[in-house]
Design a protein around this motif. Structure first.
Motif, PDB file in Angstrom:
ATOM      1  N   HIS A 140       2.337   1.823  -3.460  1.00  0.00           N
ATOM      2  CA  HIS A 140       1.391   2.421  -4.403  1.00  0.00           C
ATOM      3  C   HIS A 140       1.174   3.898  -4.111  1.00  0.00           C
ATOM      4  CE1 HIS A 140       0.543  -1.261  -6.450  1.00  0.00           C
ATOM      5  NE2 HIS A 140       0.023  -1.856  -5.391  1.00  0.00           N
ATOM      6  N   LYS A 173      -1.009  14.579  -2.604  1.00  0.00           N
ATOM      7  CA  LYS A 173      -2.103  15.074  -3.430  1.00  0.00           C
ATOM      8  C   LYS A 173      -2.241  16.586  -3.325  1.00  0.00           C
ATOM      9  CE  LYS A 173      -7.028  14.348  -4.321  1.00  0.00           C
ATOM     10  NZ  LYS A 173      -8.263  13.637  -3.881  1.00  0.00           N
ATOM     11  N   SER A 203       0.826  -1.206   0.000  1.00  0.00           N
ATOM     12  CA  SER A 203       0.000   0.000   0.000  1.00  0.00           C
ATOM     13  C   SER A 203       0.859   1.256   0.000  1.00  0.00           C
ATOM     14  CB  SER A 203      -0.926  -0.012   1.223  1.00  0.00           C
ATOM     15  OG  SER A 203      -1.810   1.085   1.194  1.00  0.00           O
ATOM     16  N   LYS A 247      -0.728   6.500  -6.815  1.00  0.00           N
ATOM     17  CA  LYS A 247      -2.017   5.904  -7.162  1.00  0.00           C
ATOM     18  C   LYS A 247      -3.078   6.333  -6.154  1.00  0.00           C
ATOM     19  CE  LYS A 247      -0.037   1.874  -9.449  1.00  0.00           C
ATOM     20  NZ  LYS A 247       0.026   0.392  -9.521  1.00  0.00           N
ATOM     21  N   ASN A 248      -4.206   6.826  -6.659  1.00  0.00           N
ATOM     22  CA  ASN A 248      -5.227   7.405  -5.787  1.00  0.00           C
ATOM     23  C   ASN A 248      -5.928   6.365  -4.926  1.00  0.00           C
ATOM     24  OD1 ASN A 248      -4.806  10.014  -6.744  1.00  0.00           O
ATOM     25  ND2 ASN A 248      -6.185   9.719  -8.480  1.00  0.00           N
ATOM     26  N   TRP A 249      -6.035   5.128  -5.437  1.00  0.00           N
ATOM     27  CA  TRP A 249      -6.798   4.128  -4.696  1.00  0.00           C
ATOM     28  C   TRP A 249      -6.009   3.535  -3.533  1.00  0.00           C
ATOM     29  CZ3 TRP A 249      -4.330  -0.536  -4.565  1.00  0.00           C
ATOM     30  CH2 TRP A 249      -3.367  -0.762  -5.559  1.00  0.00           C
ATOM     31  N   ALA A 250      -4.725   3.867  -3.441  1.00  0.00           N
ATOM     32  CA  ALA A 250      -3.876   3.255  -2.418  1.00  0.00           C
ATOM     33  C   ALA A 250      -4.300   3.652  -1.014  1.00  0.00           C
ATOM     34  CB  ALA A 250      -2.428   3.637  -2.656  1.00  0.00           C
ATOM     35  N   SER A 276      -0.133  10.274   1.651  1.00  0.00           N
ATOM     36  CA  SER A 276      -0.878  10.349   0.384  1.00  0.00           C
ATOM     37  C   SER A 276      -1.647  11.664   0.277  1.00  0.00           C
ATOM     38  CB  SER A 276      -1.840   9.163   0.272  1.00  0.00           C
ATOM     39  OG  SER A 276      -2.898   9.279   1.213  1.00  0.00           O
ATOM     40  N   GLN A 308      -7.208   1.638  -0.011  1.00  0.00           N
ATOM     41  CA  GLN A 308      -6.756   0.282   0.294  1.00  0.00           C
ATOM     42  C   GLN A 308      -6.126   0.230   1.679  1.00  0.00           C
ATOM     43  OE1 GLN A 308      -3.224  -1.084  -1.688  1.00  0.00           O
ATOM     44  NE2 GLN A 308      -4.071  -3.112  -2.063  1.00  0.00           N
ATOM     45  N   GLN A 318       3.924   5.795  -5.549  1.00  0.00           N
ATOM     46  CA  GLN A 318       3.764   5.881  -7.001  1.00  0.00           C
ATOM     47  C   GLN A 318       2.674   6.864  -7.412  1.00  0.00           C
ATOM     48  OE1 GLN A 318       3.112   1.925  -8.536  1.00  0.00           O
ATOM     49  NE2 GLN A 318       4.865   1.091  -7.414  1.00  0.00           N
ATOM     50  N   GLU A 352      10.650   4.077  -3.643  1.00  0.00           N
ATOM     51  CA  GLU A 352       9.946   2.945  -4.237  1.00  0.00           C
ATOM     52  C   GLU A 352      10.840   1.712  -4.311  1.00  0.00           C
ATOM     53  OE1 GLU A 352       7.443   0.397  -6.413  1.00  0.00           O
ATOM     54  OE2 GLU A 352       7.077   2.091  -5.076  1.00  0.00           O
TER      55      GLU A 352
END
Length: 719
Positions: A205, A270, A202, A210-213, A266, A216, A208, A287
């Motif tokens: 991600h 953003k 998680s 990724k918005n859905w991380a 995150s 999750q 990286q 990463e």
């Protein structure tokens, strides 16, 4: 018509009956093991010519658990202890009110309700132990109420049956244990590794972009609660191996903290993605480091190598922060406002990444310690979940009122078989409080009673008269016992199967001298049916469960916790706050009986995570105020923000005063940014950057979940 046809086709589909025609290996082992134990207990009871052998086989099904060996041992231990407490209560109550029926009945109702209260306030099988103390007492008291002189012998008899059933079940279960210690340690290590790898995936991600991380992450955060529960049972299986369980709990706690920090990271990425100076350059290195750790966990890489890679990146982040401050001081005459803000954003992200890596380092240390069974240290770590006293009070009142109504019906009607009715009414009330969703437990209990009556009627009327030997009895009983045991392994039918298996064995009787006659069977069946019906009606009327009300109560509890967090002289620690929020959300999902992927679950999970993040921010702000680093004017601004949060009680404030919390937090961010740009003291600048990062996280959580928190969105006023 079309709707009913769809329902009937779905009911008749193979998938709906897969549990019966295609059971899992675990279910088959459970069925074989439990039926063998129940036959052994029944055979011993018949051989010893006990007065009521059916209680021996019933006690096996009370303890039966399709789970790990640790859970079975824990349940057996607390059942025995609860039974002993119940027997002591029997002797005290019967000796205190031998000729006073009104006081006797009220005392029994009060005792069962007190046990329900304690069962609702405790967790795991300690809760079941309190439940056992309640209904074992009631069963013995009402069985001997017609002849009080037999109370002691009745108590010893029922207690002996439960001990016999538990002993036989555990003895048979040991035949299926092959290297239990090794398997338990292997399973615990596997669960912990999966949790750490999932958290790192998680985080990877999130790095990286990724918005859905983030979604999750909070989904995984709530699942860690169940892993924490399982550690207690693995600890029983690993008894004598040091403090492995303590290190496992510490690992899971650090994983939770890691995920919370990752969610905050995150949000920062953003919010600041277009206002960064050099931070993006370190993301590929972060990463690759995380992927190296994940690979190292899968290949059992040496801990020192993994820690070295984490440490290298941590010091790189620290160096970047120092370089940023140095550049700002050296070029203070040349830099503009845009550069200052971007430089500050870089430092915030570097610091947050550094904190994530610090949590990861601690997590790896605890993970490797939990894998070393030879480690003998004095490490202690416990996870406390605060009890829900309101729920406990509701369960206690429900039980007291229901049992009192049952006793009143007995006094009015003078029914000769009312003692059976009251005994099992008390049993139902005691057991219901163990479940999060009482309505599901009530309905399952009643359906189980009805199915048991129908199946037992067929066996008592047509099958039992033809049986002449114990071997034939065991063979004939296989189909109903196998079906019931397989249903117990299916979560959808487990509440029904539990009641069915217990009462089916009760209604068959199992006597050495003969069989149950028609009159006794019908009287017992009627008593059982009415006890289930009365319990179902009473629990539908007294404090009924409504999904909307449960959601409102959970939401209000979280907001009250947030309010108290800013007010308490001794607030939660971050770990306790994370457990508080995650635990409440998990309980709500179990009470509502909904899947974690449905929209309602997602809404409340995201809202709960917003409350969690705001609470973490409040704790950090309070810590900053208590430290003697920042200046008094900064403390005063932070105190204003905390006062606004302290008034944030979740009452109706669609456009009211609670919306000012967001405005004040945004103003504080703006003020601190201006102050940080001109501050000469390096220590104060560092604390200001921390305060800004905390306030950014708080305002984003407040604004993103404004509907859950009942705050109007004010983002348009500032962006």
């Amino acid at each position: 018509m079309r709707f009913s046809r769809v329902i009937s086709l779905d009911f008749l589909s193979f998938e709906n009956w897969r549990w019966l025609f295609c059971p899992s290996k675990v279910a088959i082992i459970f069925v074989f093991r439990t039926i063998l134990a129940s036959y052994a207990a029944l055979a011993i009871a018949l051989w010893m010519e006990m007065d009521s052998p059916r209680w021996a086989i019933m006690s096996v099904w009370v303890v039966a658990q399709n789970s790990s060996r640790g859970e079975i041992l824990s349940k057996a231990y607390w059942v025995i202890l609860g039974n002993i407490v119940g027997i002591i209560a029997v002797l005290c109550i019967m000796s205190s009110f031998p000729q006073q029926p009104l006081l006797f009945e009220l005392t029994v109702a009060l005792w069962v309700s007190v046990c329900c209260w304690f069962a609702s306030c405790t967790r795991h099988f300690l809760s079941f132990g309190w439940s056992m103390a309640g209904f074992s007492c009631a069963i013995v008291l009402f069985a001997s109420v017609k002849d009080p002189d037999t109370t002691f012998m009745m108590a010893m008899s029922r207690g002996s049956y439960f001990i016999l059933g538990i002993f036989v079940e555990n003895l048979v279960a040991r035949l299926f244990e092959v290297n239990l210690h090794h398997y338990a340690h292997q399973k615990l290590n596997s669960d912990l590794k999966k949790a750490v790898e999932g958290a790192l995936t998680s985080v990877s991600h999130i790095v990286q972009g990724k918005n859905w991380a983030a979604a999750q992450s909070d989904h995984m955060l709530t699942s860690i609660i169940s892993l924490n529960h399982n550690v207690e049972f693995r600890e029983i299986e690993l008894k004598g191996t040091g403090h492995t369980g303590d290190h496992a709990r510490a690992t899971l706690s650090l994983v939770s903290s890691l995920l919370v920090k990752a969610m905050g990271f995150s949000i920062y990425l953003k919010e600041m993605k277009n206002q960064l100076q050099q931070f993006n350059q370190i993301l590929p290195q972060a990463e690759s480091t995380i992927q190296f750790i994940i690979k190292g966990l899968k290949t059992n890489e040496d801990l020192k190598i993994l820690l070295a890679s984490v440490n290298k990146l941590r010091w790189e982040c620290r160096q970047k922060i120092s370089d940023s401050f140095y550049r700002d001081v050296r070029n203070s005459q040349e830099i503009d406002t845009s550069y200052t803000q971007k430089s500050l954003n870089d430092r915030i992200l570097y610091q947050n990444l550094r904190e994530i890596l610090a949590e990861l380092e601690s997590t790896l240390l605890e993970l490797y310690k939990s894998q070393d069974t030879s480690l003998q240290d004095n490490f202690k770590f416990s996870v406390k979940f605060p009890p829900d006293y309101k729920r406990a009070a509701r369960n206690a009142i429900r039980a007291f009122v229901t049992i009192t109504i049952g006793c009143l019906l007995w006094e009015i009607t003078g029914w000769s078989n009312a003692t059976v009715f009251l005994a099992f009414l008390c049993m139902g009330c005691s057991r219901f409080c163990v479940f999060d969703n009482i309505i599901v437990a009530c309905v399952g209990w009643f359906k189980g009673i009805c199915i048991a009556i129908i199946v037992a009627f067929f066996f008592n009327m047509f099958v039992m008269p033809m049986i002449t030997s114990f071997e034939i009895l065991c063979l004939i009983l296989l189909p109903p016992l196998v079906i019931g045991a397989l249903a117990m392994c299916t979560p959808k039918y487990a509440p029904i199967a539990g009641g069915y298996m217990f009462f089916f064995c009760y209604l068959l009787g199992f006597e050495n001298s003969g069989r149950v006659n028609e009159s006794a069977f019908l009287n017992d069946a009627m008593a059982l049916f009415i006890s289930g019906l009365v319990a179902l009606i009473a629990y539908r009327i007294i404090f009924p469960y409504h999904g909307r009300r449960l959601k409102h109560q959970m939401r209000q509890k979280l907001l009250d916790g947030l309010h108290n967090l800013a007010n308490k002289s001794k607030p939660y620690s971050p770990r306790e706050w994370i457990n508080f929020v995650s635990g409440n959300f998990t309980i709500l999902m179990r009470q509502l009986g909904i899947d974690k992927t449905v929209p309602t679950a997602n809404t409340y999970r995201h809202g709960s995570m917003a409350v969690m993040l705001i609470g973490i921010c409040v704790i950090r702000l309070r810590t900053m105020i208590e430290n003697d680093i920042i200046t008094q004017d900064i403390r005063n601004v932070l105190r204003v923000v905390l006062r606004r949060v302290a008034k944030f009680q979740g009452h109706k404030a669609r456009y009211g005063q609670h919306a000012r919390t967001v405005i004040i937090a945004y103003r504080a961010i703006k003020k601190f940014r201006q102050r940080e740009a001109i501050e000469k003291n390096l220590a104060v600048r560092m604390e200001l950057s921390v305060a800004i990062s905390v306030l950014i996280l708080m305002t984003c959580a407040l604004d993103k979940d404004a509907s859950f928190l009942r705050v109007k969105s004010y983002r348009s006023l500032f962006y």
